[in-house]
Design an enzyme around this catalytic site. Structure first.
Site, PDB file in Angstrom:
ATOM      1  N   HIS A  61     -17.434  79.554  73.277  1.00 46.60           N
ATOM      2  CA  HIS A  61     -18.480  79.631  72.246  1.00 46.60           C
ATOM      3  C   HIS A  61     -17.883  80.068  70.919  1.00 46.60           C
ATOM      4  O   HIS A  61     -17.455  81.210  70.755  1.00 46.60           O
ATOM      5  CB  HIS A  61     -19.583  80.608  72.674  1.00 46.60           C
ATOM      6  CG  HIS A  61     -20.807  80.538  71.805  1.00 46.60           C
ATOM      7  ND1 HIS A  61     -21.586  79.403  71.728  1.00 46.60           N
ATOM      8  CD2 HIS A  61     -21.376  81.424  70.953  1.00 46.60           C
ATOM      9  CE1 HIS A  61     -22.595  79.614  70.887  1.00 46.60           C
ATOM     10  NE2 HIS A  61     -22.479  80.832  70.392  1.00 46.60           N
ATOM     11  N   TYR A 123     -23.457  73.275  64.056  1.00 39.96           N
ATOM     12  CA  TYR A 123     -24.762  72.898  63.483  1.00 39.96           C
ATOM     13  C   TYR A 123     -24.743  72.738  61.970  1.00 39.96           C
ATOM     14  O   TYR A 123     -25.759  72.409  61.372  1.00 39.96           O
ATOM     15  CB  TYR A 123     -25.857  73.889  63.904  1.00 39.96           C
ATOM     16  CG  TYR A 123     -25.589  75.345  63.595  1.00 39.96           C
ATOM     17  CD1 TYR A 123     -25.859  75.874  62.343  1.00 39.96           C
ATOM     18  CD2 TYR A 123     -25.106  76.205  64.582  1.00 39.96           C
ATOM     19  CE1 TYR A 123     -25.635  77.218  62.064  1.00 39.96           C
ATOM     20  CE2 TYR A 123     -24.878  77.546  64.314  1.00 39.96           C
ATOM     21  CZ  TYR A 123     -25.146  78.039  63.056  1.00 39.96           C
ATOM     22  OH  TYR A 123     -24.916  79.370  62.780  1.00 39.96           O
ATOM     23  N   HIS A 209     -29.981  74.371  69.766  1.00 42.23           N
ATOM     24  CA  HIS A 209     -29.570  75.649  69.167  1.00 42.23           C
ATOM     25  C   HIS A 209     -30.191  76.833  69.881  1.00 42.23           C
ATOM     26  O   HIS A 209     -29.504  77.775  70.259  1.00 42.23           O
ATOM     27  CB  HIS A 209     -29.907  75.701  67.674  1.00 42.23           C
ATOM     28  CG  HIS A 209     -29.501  77.006  67.051  1.00 42.23           C
ATOM     29  ND1 HIS A 209     -30.312  78.123  67.057  1.00 42.23           N
ATOM     30  CD2 HIS A 209     -28.336  77.384  66.474  1.00 42.23           C
ATOM     31  CE1 HIS A 209     -29.657  79.130  66.478  1.00 42.23           C
ATOM     32  NE2 HIS A 209     -28.480  78.706  66.111  1.00 42.23           N
ATOM     33  N   ARG A 212     -35.824  79.031  69.268  1.00 43.21           N
ATOM     34  CA  ARG A 212     -36.318  79.264  67.904  1.00 43.21           C
ATOM     35  C   ARG A 212     -36.228  77.987  67.073  1.00 43.21           C
ATOM     36  O   ARG A 212     -37.109  77.680  66.290  1.00 43.21           O
ATOM     37  CB  ARG A 212     -35.492  80.372  67.226  1.00 43.21           C
ATOM     38  CG  ARG A 212     -35.703  81.759  67.835  1.00 43.21           C
ATOM     39  CD  ARG A 212     -34.756  82.791  67.255  1.00 43.21           C
ATOM     40  NE  ARG A 212     -33.458  82.777  67.920  1.00 43.21           N
ATOM     41  CZ  ARG A 212     -32.278  82.707  67.294  1.00 43.21           C
ATOM     42  NH1 ARG A 212     -32.220  82.651  65.981  1.00 43.21           N
ATOM     43  NH2 ARG A 212     -31.152  82.713  67.985  1.00 43.21           N
ATOM     44  N   HIS A 234     -28.198  78.719  72.954  1.00 42.86           N
ATOM     45  CA  HIS A 234     -28.323  80.176  72.761  1.00 42.86           C
ATOM     46  C   HIS A 234     -29.578  80.653  73.488  1.00 42.86           C
ATOM     47  O   HIS A 234     -30.641  80.028  73.351  1.00 42.86           O
ATOM     48  CB  HIS A 234     -28.544  80.519  71.279  1.00 42.86           C
ATOM     49  CG  HIS A 234     -27.343  80.374  70.412  1.00 42.86           C
ATOM     50  ND1 HIS A 234     -27.360  79.654  69.237  1.00 42.86           N
ATOM     51  CD2 HIS A 234     -26.096  80.894  70.497  1.00 42.86           C
ATOM     52  CE1 HIS A 234     -26.180  79.732  68.650  1.00 42.86           C
ATOM     53  NE2 HIS A 234     -25.381  80.467  69.392  1.00 42.86           N
ATOM     54  N   GLU A 237     -30.618  86.305  72.895  1.00 41.78           N
ATOM     55  CA  GLU A 237     -29.623  87.244  72.361  1.00 41.78           C
ATOM     56  C   GLU A 237     -30.316  88.480  71.805  1.00 41.78           C
ATOM     57  O   GLU A 237     -29.746  89.568  71.826  1.00 41.78           O
ATOM     58  CB  GLU A 237     -28.799  86.548  71.257  1.00 41.78           C
ATOM     59  CG  GLU A 237     -27.726  87.447  70.635  1.00 41.78           C
ATOM     60  CD  GLU A 237     -26.866  86.735  69.589  1.00 41.78           C
ATOM     61  OE1 GLU A 237     -27.167  85.575  69.246  1.00 41.78           O
ATOM     62  OE2 GLU A 237     -25.889  87.356  69.122  1.00 41.78           O
ATOM     63  N   HIS A 271     -25.071  84.054  75.731  1.00 43.29           N
ATOM     64  CA  HIS A 271     -25.526  85.450  75.605  1.00 43.29           C
ATOM     65  C   HIS A 271     -26.383  85.854  76.813  1.00 43.29           C
ATOM     66  O   HIS A 271     -25.966  86.640  77.626  1.00 43.29           O
ATOM     67  CB  HIS A 271     -26.278  85.734  74.291  1.00 43.29           C
ATOM     68  CG  HIS A 271     -25.485  85.439  73.065  1.00 43.29           C
ATOM     69  ND1 HIS A 271     -24.274  86.047  72.812  1.00 43.29           N
ATOM     70  CD2 HIS A 271     -25.701  84.576  72.033  1.00 43.29           C
ATOM     71  CE1 HIS A 271     -23.782  85.590  71.661  1.00 43.29           C
ATOM     72  NE2 HIS A 271     -24.623  84.687  71.177  1.00 43.29           N
ATOM     73  N   ASP A 322     -17.466  83.568  69.777  1.00 43.83           N
ATOM     74  CA  ASP A 322     -18.676  83.416  68.990  1.00 43.83           C
ATOM     75  C   ASP A 322     -18.434  83.568  67.485  1.00 43.83           C
ATOM     76  O   ASP A 322     -18.021  82.639  66.826  1.00 43.83           O
ATOM     77  CB  ASP A 322     -19.730  84.424  69.514  1.00 43.83           C
ATOM     78  CG  ASP A 322     -21.115  84.169  68.967  1.00 43.83           C
ATOM     79  OD1 ASP A 322     -21.289  83.239  68.165  1.00 43.83           O
ATOM     80  OD2 ASP A 322     -22.048  84.909  69.335  1.00 43.83           O
TER      81      ASP A 322
HETATM   82 ZN   LIG Z   1     -23.587  81.574  68.779  1.00 43.26          ZN
END
Ligand SMILES: [Zn+2]
Length: 447
Positions: A61, A123, A209, A212, A234, A237, A271, A322
């Site tokens: 990641h 992204y 993504h 959200r 994701h 998190e 996460h 990350d």
């Molecule tokens: Zn990330």
């Protein structure tokens, strides 16, 4: 890159799938291991490796542009969300050339640390205002070029990002910076991704993504469009994501992914810090992978997720750096165990072999390279040589070297039979000045 033809090596110790073996001979032809012999003497033609051999290490990641925030976000405290504002300020300044320069330096930094494959959760697709570049995949191609230049494998996890966030009342539109992330619809995103192709050292994967950035309707469309590509998301998190999802959808983010048909062995959630036991059951029983990012989760005060419980339930674990607060796979490897110790008051939550698998074979599998991350005949000839005579590693049991080594103890890195790091130096030359130059070009848009 140096080398590429047949080669043979001899090393005092190597981490093989069955554990650490002594006096090991490795032969490589056409980028794959063709011989792994144990308990043998060195032959005259063998290159002697100083230290011990580990499998190639996977960074599952990455957001390459977050590297620009390292060492610059700690002055004023703040939260995940204020950190994100700084991250957006960097995003606003990047174009394909600047991104190539930064990502090339970052991927070279990864190679120096022993990372042989990276999963880039990508992204930042379009130009300012969301206007596509002449090549709508110009940013993705910059990342592909960066990985080729740095000599490591890349899985480009091309990310669908359609909404600016989720509140109790529903999804909100993309803001000014976020318009660069959006393709307008899941179908338009899929059309753009279809223009990208796998190659020898590149896999095109996909990502949703988060819950959200994609609505339940968007998520439901996703499985039909992704084909059999590795898929990352994701997940949970931050508690705020769980609260908003519960308020608007009446379920957890994990349940939302499950209802959309997105869980399963081809999917890796990233996460998974704030999960209920029901969430753990859904992830584990479906064989969904989980990428834990210990150095980021501690840096952003995310919390400690239920990694051991997830693994026990059936979720293979892998690791990622990350936001690159540090790039050191050994730090992530032991972070997985050490966070568990702090949370539970128990040592030995993971065995050293489990930690090594998370850092290597599990990460490779998550990124669509099931034949990598293992030192065995037929596998991709990706491996790392760690010195066992430095001030940090001297005296360690080879099986436990992950608890002592750092990125600076990496002496050699081989990807597909080619050495990209030799004597602790990248074949591109000094990476520090290249990184400084790439970062200096981005300064000005943020403090
Ligand atoms: Zn990330």
């Amino acid at each position: 890159m140096s080398g590429g033809g047949p080669a043979s090596y001899w090393v005092e110790a190597a981490h093989l799938p069955g554990g650490v073996a002594r006096r090991v001979r490795l032969a490589v032809t056409d980028g794959r291991f063709t011989c792994v012999e144990v308990g043998v003497d060195r032959q005259p033609s063998d290159v002697r490796l100083d230290g011990m051999v580990l499998p190639g290490l996977a960074n599952a990641h990455s957001h390459a542009f977050h590297r620009a925030l390292r060492g610059r976000t700690h002055g004023d405290g703040g939260t995940f969300w204020t950190w994100r504002q700084q991250m957006y300020a960097v995003a606003a300044r990047l174009d394909p050339d600047a991104y190539l320069a930064l990502a090339r330096a970052l991927y070279a930094e990864m190679a120096l640390a022993g990372i042989t494959v990276v999963g880039e959760f990508h992204y930042l697709h379009h130009g300012p205002g969301g206007v596509p570049y002449a090549d709508p995949n110009a940013m993705g191609r910059a990342l592909i070029q960066a990985a080729a230049d740095a000599g490591i494998r890349l899985t480009l996890l091309d990310t669908c990002y359609l909404h600016g966030g989720l509140e109790a009342s529903g999804h909100v539109p993309l803001d000014e910076v976020q318009t660069r992330f959006g393709d307008g619809s899941v179908d338009a995103w899929a059309e753009r991704v279809a223009l990208l192709a796998d190659s020898d050292r590149v896999r095109i994967g996909v990502a949703a993504h988060s819950v959200r950035a994609l609505s339940s309707a968007d998520l439901a469309r996703f499985p039909a469009l992704r084909g059999d590509r590795p898929t990352h998301v994701h997940l949970s998190e931050q508690p705020a994501e769980n609260r908003a999802t519960t308020s608007f959808y009446g379920c957890s983010p994990t349940e939302l992914l499950s209802r959309a048909g997105l869980l399963g062995p081809r999917t890796t959630v990233v996460h998974a810090t704030h999960l209920s036991s029901a969430d753990v059951g859904l992830l584990g029983s479906s064989g969904t992978g989980c990428c834990v990012c210990p150095s980021t989760e501690r840096d952003l005060a995310d919390g400690i997720g239920p990694a051991r419980v997830l693994a026990g339930a059936g979720s293979p674990l892998c690791l990622g750096s990350d936001q690159h607060a540090v790039v050191d796979p050994f730090e992530e490897m032991r972070g997985l165990e050490l966070h568990e110790r702090l949370r539970t008051g128990e040592r030995g939550r993971f065995t050293p072999a489990e930690l090594m698998a998370a850092a290597s074979s599990a990460g490779y599998a998550s990124l669509g390279w099931p034949d990598g991350g293992r030192v065995e005949v037929g596998a991709l000839a990706d491996f790392v040589v760690v010195r066992t005579d430095t001030v940090r590693t001297a005296g360690c049991a080879p099986s436990q070297i992950g608890f002592a080594a750092t990125a600076t103890d990496v002496d050699r890195v081989v990807v597909g039979g080619r050495s990209v790091v030799l004597d602790g130096q990248h074949v591109l030359g000094a990476v520090g000045p290249t990184m400084a130059e790439a970062l200096a070009a981005l300064r000005g848009g943020f403090r």
